[in-house]
Design a protein around this motif. Structure first.
Motif, PDB file in Angstrom:
ATOM      1  N   MET A  70       0.867  -1.243   0.177  1.00 29.31           N
ATOM      2  CA  MET A  70      -0.122  -0.196  -0.381  1.00 29.31           C
ATOM      3  C   MET A  70       0.687   1.236  -0.571  1.00 29.31           C
ATOM      4  SD  MET A  70      -3.077   1.313   0.077  1.00 29.31           S
ATOM      5  CE  MET A  70      -4.217  -0.056   1.345  1.00 29.31           C
ATOM      6  N   PRO A  71       0.667   2.292  -1.038  1.00 29.63           N
ATOM      7  CA  PRO A  71       1.549   3.093  -1.681  1.00 29.63           C
ATOM      8  C   PRO A  71       1.063   4.909   0.522  1.00 29.63           C
ATOM      9  CG  PRO A  71       0.544   3.170  -3.413  1.00 29.63           C
ATOM     10  CD  PRO A  71      -0.530   2.162  -2.174  1.00 29.63           C
ATOM     11  N   HIS A  72       2.272   4.983   0.584  1.00 29.16           N
ATOM     12  CA  HIS A  72       2.322   5.949   1.238  1.00 29.16           C
ATOM     13  C   HIS A  72       3.022   6.909   1.180  1.00 29.16           C
ATOM     14  CE1 HIS A  72       0.066   3.288   4.693  1.00 29.16           C
ATOM     15  NE2 HIS A  72       0.916   2.548   3.644  1.00 29.16           N
ATOM     16  N   ASN A  73       2.609   8.194   2.474  1.00 25.36           N
ATOM     17  CA  ASN A  73       3.725   8.911   1.695  1.00 25.36           C
ATOM     18  C   ASN A  73       4.219   9.903   3.562  1.00 25.36           C
ATOM     19  OD1 ASN A  73       1.359  10.588   2.276  1.00 25.36           O
ATOM     20  ND2 ASN A  73       1.818  12.423   0.254  1.00 25.36           N
ATOM     21  N   HIS A 110       1.042  14.002   8.799  1.00 21.46           N
ATOM     22  CA  HIS A 110       0.367  12.989   8.307  1.00 21.46           C
ATOM     23  C   HIS A 110       0.572  12.313   6.910  1.00 21.46           C
ATOM     24  CE1 HIS A 110      -2.156  15.920   6.360  1.00 21.46           C
ATOM     25  NE2 HIS A 110      -2.049  14.965   5.651  1.00 21.46           N
ATOM     26  N   CYS A 111      -1.135  11.261   6.189  1.00 25.80           N
ATOM     27  CA  CYS A 111       0.277  10.471   5.199  1.00 25.80           C
ATOM     28  C   CYS A 111      -1.546  10.739   4.475  1.00 25.80           C
ATOM     29  CB  CYS A 111      -0.650   8.853   5.391  1.00 25.80           C
ATOM     30  SG  CYS A 111       0.172   8.051   3.943  1.00 25.80           S
ATOM     31  N   THR A 112      -1.470  11.671   3.540  1.00 26.64           N
ATOM     32  CA  THR A 112      -2.466  12.458   2.628  1.00 26.64           C
ATOM     33  C   THR A 112      -3.398  11.835   1.978  1.00 26.64           C
ATOM     34  OG1 THR A 112      -0.264  13.444   1.633  1.00 26.64           O
ATOM     35  CG2 THR A 112      -2.313  13.671   0.282  1.00 26.64           C
ATOM     36  N   PRO A 113      -3.045  10.041   1.539  1.00 28.01           N
ATOM     37  CA  PRO A 113      -4.694   9.601   1.851  1.00 28.01           C
ATOM     38  C   PRO A 113      -4.712   7.950   2.365  1.00 28.01           C
ATOM     39  CG  PRO A 113      -2.896   8.604   0.337  1.00 28.01           C
ATOM     40  CD  PRO A 113      -1.980   9.109   0.986  1.00 28.01           C
ATOM     41  N   HIS A 114      -3.858   8.831   3.457  1.00 26.47           N
ATOM     42  CA  HIS A 114      -4.891   8.048   5.170  1.00 26.47           C
ATOM     43  C   HIS A 114      -4.441   9.384   6.314  1.00 26.47           C
ATOM     44  CE1 HIS A 114      -3.196   4.903   2.548  1.00 26.47           C
ATOM     45  NE2 HIS A 114      -3.954   4.797   2.382  1.00 26.47           N
TER      46      HIS A 114
HETATM   47 CU   LIG Z   1      -0.839   5.464   4.075  1.00 24.82          CU
END
Ligand SMILES: [Cu+2]
Length: 124
Positions: A70-73, A110-114
């Motif tokens: 799962m991609p994160h940033n 934080h993580c943009t999509p999460h």
């Molecule tokens: Cu994430």
């Protein structure tokens, strides 16, 4: 004819003040192309930052490494490390993103999509 010279000097002073103000904010964080060997590592796995709060010294670098598919940033909102938001690139599995922190402070991210994935870097 002193006026034009004075006006130019004033403009130069204003321009310099603006440059200094934004420069100071930009100095808080330095984005790095590669992970320095001495960087502190924050692994990302199972939809969380494994070390959600990390304490470092001013001048230390942090590397975030994604351990899962799962991609994160890593995303700092506007005003946290710079006037503008600093939004790290999305990391695929085994990819990393590094930044050096040059000024003491607490920097939440934080993580943009999460957005429920949160962490902070405390710089002493
Ligand atoms: Cu994430």
């Amino acid at each position: 004819m002193p006026f034009p010279t004075k006006a130019r000097t004033l403009l130069a002073a204003v321009a310099m003040a603006l440059a200094t103000a934004s420069g100071a904010l930009a100095d808080k964080i330095e984005l790095l192309d590669a992970a320095p060997e001495d960087a502190l590592v924050v692994n990302i796995d199972k939809m969380k930052y494994e070390t959600p709060e990390i304490t470092i010294k001013a001048g230390d670098a942090v590397t975030w490494t994604n351990q899962e598919v799962m991609p994160h940033n890593v995303h700092f909102l506007a005003g946290v490390v710079a006037d503008e938001a600093v939004k790290g690139t999305m990391l695929k599995k085994d990819e990393s993103w590094s930044a050096r922190f040059n000024e003491p402070g607490t920097y939440d991210y934080h993580c943009t999509p999460h957005p429920f994935m949160r962490g902070k870097v405390v710089v002493e």
